[in-house]
Design a protein around this motif. Structure first.
Motif, PDB file in Angstrom:
ATOM      1  N   ARG A 153      60.781  24.207  49.671  1.00 30.73           N
ATOM      2  CA  ARG A 153      60.620  24.576  51.259  1.00 30.73           C
ATOM      3  C   ARG A 153      60.330  25.928  51.364  1.00 30.73           C
ATOM      4  O   ARG A 153      59.528  26.765  52.553  1.00 30.73           O
ATOM      5  N   GLY A 199      67.581  28.780  43.870  1.00 30.79           N
ATOM      6  CA  GLY A 199      67.982  27.163  43.820  1.00 30.79           C
ATOM      7  C   GLY A 199      66.744  26.647  43.975  1.00 30.79           C
ATOM      8  O   GLY A 199      65.782  26.844  44.949  1.00 30.79           O
ATOM      9  N   MET A 200      66.336  25.844  42.906  1.00 24.36           N
ATOM     10  CA  MET A 200      65.326  25.088  42.547  1.00 24.36           C
ATOM     11  C   MET A 200      64.497  24.405  44.077  1.00 24.36           C
ATOM     12  O   MET A 200      63.501  24.031  44.388  1.00 24.36           O
ATOM     13  N   GLN A 201      66.043  23.732  44.683  1.00 31.77           N
ATOM     14  CA  GLN A 201      65.129  22.468  45.762  1.00 31.77           C
ATOM     15  C   GLN A 201      64.874  23.119  46.849  1.00 31.77           C
ATOM     16  O   GLN A 201      64.367  23.054  47.669  1.00 31.77           O
ATOM     17  N   PHE A 202      65.325  24.587  46.863  1.00 35.71           N
ATOM     18  CA  PHE A 202      64.643  26.100  48.293  1.00 35.71           C
ATOM     19  C   PHE A 202      63.568  26.079  47.817  1.00 35.71           C
ATOM     20  O   PHE A 202      62.564  26.888  48.639  1.00 35.71           O
TER      21      PHE A 202
END
Length: 77
Positions: free
Chosen positions: A72, A66-69
């Motif tokens: 990170r 996912g883009m949120q990762f």
């Protein structure tokens, strides 16, 4: 770019840039192969069924689902 590393090497030739201090995020197996050939870090973005396995198989340093990762993953790479 696919699968040539030429574009990545051109970008890395910019003042102050170094392939071994650069990274590419992509959902493409050939982009990951090009990043590896250029000596750059790489993060596979698995946004479709089967991509995680394919990106891992070609040696992606990390695989985000996912883009949120992505952010990170860049920090960890």
């Amino acid at each position: 770019m696919k699968p040539s590393q030429h574009s990545l090497l051109e970008a890395a030739a910019s003042p102050g840039a170094q392939p071994d201090r650069s990274a590419l995020a992509s959902d493409s197996v050939t982009d990951i192969q090009a990043a590896r050939a250029a000596g750059a870090g790489n993060i596979g973005f698995a946004n479709k069924p089967g991509e995680k396995e394919a990106l891992t198989a070609v040696g992606a340093s990390a695989v985000a689902t996912g883009m949120q990762f992505i952010g990170r993953s860049f920090t960890a790479t």
